[in-house]
Design a protein around this motif. Sequence first.
Motif, PDB file in Angstrom:
ATOM      1  N   GLY A 174     -17.200  -5.351   8.145  1.00  0.00           N
ATOM      2  CA  GLY A 174     -17.433  -3.898   8.085  1.00  0.00           C
ATOM      3  C   GLY A 174     -16.298  -3.108   8.728  1.00  0.00           C
ATOM      4  O   GLY A 174     -15.685  -2.238   8.073  1.00  0.00           O
ATOM      5  N   PRO A 175     -15.969  -3.381  10.002  1.00  0.00           N
ATOM      6  CA  PRO A 175     -14.866  -2.651  10.636  1.00  0.00           C
ATOM      7  C   PRO A 175     -13.539  -2.803   9.886  1.00  0.00           C
ATOM      8  O   PRO A 175     -12.734  -1.873   9.872  1.00  0.00           O
ATOM      9  CB  PRO A 175     -14.784  -3.290  12.034  1.00  0.00           C
ATOM     10  CG  PRO A 175     -16.157  -3.841  12.285  1.00  0.00           C
ATOM     11  CD  PRO A 175     -16.687  -4.244  10.947  1.00  0.00           C
ATOM     12  N   LEU A 176     -13.346  -3.937   9.251  1.00  0.00           N
ATOM     13  CA  LEU A 176     -12.101  -4.115   8.484  1.00  0.00           C
ATOM     14  C   LEU A 176     -12.097  -3.198   7.255  1.00  0.00           C
ATOM     15  O   LEU A 176     -11.050  -2.650   6.877  1.00  0.00           O
ATOM     16  CB  LEU A 176     -11.942  -5.584   8.062  1.00  0.00           C
ATOM     17  CG  LEU A 176     -11.641  -6.553   9.213  1.00  0.00           C
ATOM     18  CD1 LEU A 176     -11.751  -8.007   8.744  1.00  0.00           C
ATOM     19  CD2 LEU A 176     -10.246  -6.291   9.796  1.00  0.00           C
ATOM     20  N   MET A 177     -13.270  -2.999   6.642  1.00  0.00           N
ATOM     21  CA  MET A 177     -13.347  -2.042   5.528  1.00  0.00           C
ATOM     22  C   MET A 177     -13.035  -0.639   6.029  1.00  0.00           C
ATOM     23  O   MET A 177     -12.312   0.124   5.377  1.00  0.00           O
ATOM     24  CB  MET A 177     -14.739  -2.095   4.879  1.00  0.00           C
ATOM     25  CG  MET A 177     -14.960  -3.363   4.076  1.00  0.00           C
ATOM     26  SD  MET A 177     -16.651  -3.570   3.494  1.00  0.00           S
ATOM     27  CE  MET A 177     -16.741  -2.348   2.209  1.00  0.00           C
ATOM     28  N   ASP A 178     -13.601  -0.304   7.188  1.00  0.00           N
ATOM     29  CA  ASP A 178     -13.320   1.026   7.764  1.00  0.00           C
ATOM     30  C   ASP A 178     -11.822   1.202   8.014  1.00  0.00           C
ATOM     31  O   ASP A 178     -11.247   2.246   7.694  1.00  0.00           O
ATOM     32  CB  ASP A 178     -14.088   1.208   9.082  1.00  0.00           C
ATOM     33  CG  ASP A 178     -15.600   1.248   8.874  1.00  0.00           C
ATOM     34  OD1 ASP A 178     -16.035   1.492   7.725  1.00  0.00           O
ATOM     35  OD2 ASP A 178     -16.347   1.039   9.860  1.00  0.00           O
ATOM     36  N   ASP A 179     -11.203   0.185   8.588  1.00  0.00           N
ATOM     37  CA  ASP A 179      -9.752   0.260   8.856  1.00  0.00           C
ATOM     38  C   ASP A 179      -8.973   0.450   7.550  1.00  0.00           C
ATOM     39  O   ASP A 179      -8.046   1.253   7.474  1.00  0.00           O
ATOM     40  CB  ASP A 179      -9.252  -1.045   9.508  1.00  0.00           C
ATOM     41  CG  ASP A 179      -9.768  -1.206  10.932  1.00  0.00           C
ATOM     42  OD1 ASP A 179     -10.331  -0.232  11.474  1.00  0.00           O
ATOM     43  OD2 ASP A 179      -9.617  -2.321  11.490  1.00  0.00           O
ATOM     44  N   ASN A 180      -9.374  -0.325   6.537  1.00  0.00           N
ATOM     45  CA  ASN A 180      -8.665  -0.234   5.253  1.00  0.00           C
ATOM     46  C   ASN A 180      -8.801   1.176   4.671  1.00  0.00           C
ATOM     47  O   ASN A 180      -7.850   1.749   4.145  1.00  0.00           O
ATOM     48  CB  ASN A 180      -9.238  -1.284   4.286  1.00  0.00           C
ATOM     49  CG  ASN A 180      -8.322  -1.578   3.104  1.00  0.00           C
ATOM     50  OD1 ASN A 180      -8.442  -2.608   2.457  1.00  0.00           O
ATOM     51  ND2 ASN A 180      -7.396  -0.673   2.791  1.00  0.00           N
ATOM     52  N   HIS A 181     -10.002   1.760   4.824  1.00  0.00           N
ATOM     53  CA  HIS A 181     -10.187   3.121   4.290  1.00  0.00           C
ATOM     54  C   HIS A 181      -9.270   4.119   4.996  1.00  0.00           C
ATOM     55  O   HIS A 181      -8.635   4.954   4.342  1.00  0.00           O
ATOM     56  CB  HIS A 181     -11.651   3.559   4.391  1.00  0.00           C
ATOM     57  CG  HIS A 181     -11.897   4.865   3.696  1.00  0.00           C
ATOM     58  ND1 HIS A 181     -11.810   5.001   2.325  1.00  0.00           N
ATOM     59  CD2 HIS A 181     -12.162   6.111   4.174  1.00  0.00           C
ATOM     60  CE1 HIS A 181     -12.024   6.270   1.983  1.00  0.00           C
ATOM     61  NE2 HIS A 181     -12.235   6.960   3.095  1.00  0.00           N
ATOM     62  N   GLU A 182      -9.185   4.017   6.319  1.00  0.00           N
ATOM     63  CA  GLU A 182      -8.305   4.942   7.063  1.00  0.00           C
ATOM     64  C   GLU A 182      -6.863   4.816   6.575  1.00  0.00           C
ATOM     65  O   GLU A 182      -6.155   5.814   6.410  1.00  0.00           O
ATOM     66  CB  GLU A 182      -8.355   4.635   8.573  1.00  0.00           C
ATOM     67  CG  GLU A 182      -9.670   4.989   9.242  1.00  0.00           C
ATOM     68  CD  GLU A 182     -10.129   6.413   8.952  1.00  0.00           C
ATOM     69  OE1 GLU A 182      -9.309   7.336   9.091  1.00  0.00           O
ATOM     70  OE2 GLU A 182     -11.305   6.591   8.558  1.00  0.00           O
ATOM     71  N   LEU A 183      -6.419   3.600   6.355  1.00  0.00           N
ATOM     72  CA  LEU A 183      -5.038   3.392   5.893  1.00  0.00           C
ATOM     73  C   LEU A 183      -4.830   3.973   4.497  1.00  0.00           C
ATOM     74  O   LEU A 183      -3.763   4.517   4.193  1.00  0.00           O
ATOM     75  CB  LEU A 183      -4.697   1.892   5.925  1.00  0.00           C
ATOM     76  CG  LEU A 183      -4.640   1.285   7.337  1.00  0.00           C
ATOM     77  CD1 LEU A 183      -4.674  -0.245   7.272  1.00  0.00           C
ATOM     78  CD2 LEU A 183      -3.387   1.755   8.078  1.00  0.00           C
TER      79      LEU A 183
END
Length: 315
Positions: free
Chosen positions: A236-245
């Motif tokens: 989940g947090p990795l998806m969030d990080d990817n979205h920010e990028l």
Amino acid sequence: MSPKQIASSAPGKVILFGEHAVVYGRAAIAAPVAQVRATATVEPAPAGSGLTIIASDLSRSIRLAAAPDDDPLAVAARLTLTYLSAIEPDGTLTLSSTIPIASGMGSGAAVSTALVRGLAGFLGHALEAAEVSEIVFEVEKIHHGTPSGIDNSVVAYEQPVYFVRGRAVERLAVGRSFTLLIADTGAPSPTGKIVAQVRRAWQREPARCDVLFDQIGDVANEARRAIENGDIDALGPLMDDNHELLIELGVSSPRLDDLVEAARFAGALGAKLSGAGKGGNAIALVEDDAAGEATEELKEAGAVRIIRATVKRDV
Ligand code: PMV
């Protein structure tokens, strides 16, 4: 031997991690979505009639012999015939699809895949996934210029894939099943245009974009480990990080951000846009017992269609 009727199909797909950066050689991860599919049926036609391709959803019918050089359906058929060293058969190939168009779900790749498999099957050949994928890659170039190859790979293999441009496709082992909600903004996501926009940004500011691509690639590599280890909480947090990028890369939109926010508010483990962006779909990773509430929130936040998909654990 007279040919019989043949049917073939191919799934939709979502990119879980790494879109855009994958065009620049970084890693990406995608999974098939079996609930939505493109199908092709091929039936014999009277001798001398040649091949007619009917795209029933688009109310289009083309005769292969008369189709323009850059018609993607005709190109898919011609490439298949060339690959098989076959002459044009007498037949009617009918295509239909439940995959939303221009939404980042691989509609073009799936239609081409169904067509290539159907036509090859009609001619008595069962092509390997790698062969289909290569033919469809050539067709994808007409749709959007410089495709990375991830769409044709995940659709032709119909398996979760770890993909790096120019390398053999790797099938991704899934350590624990997980559930995604795929929420459509209703706005189109014209892949070619957005990919071209990212290219202009990269030409203007190569250093800044390369850093973003590197970071996205790192997220995709971490996600690979999490998926293989069944560590869904880390995903989940990795998806969030990817979205920010992807926001920093300039490919999100207010509607996509609203859906991502709504999913997180409803308890999703993480969420991001999926595909080229600007429109199309957001994906949210949810625990099964939170899926109902998250679906309601996503609808309230403007989603026009929500597909629930499970990426299944390897057995
Ligand atoms: O077809 P879409 O919208 O899922 O976009 C494909 C993903 C991109 O990385 C944006 C382009 C590509 O060729 O990989």
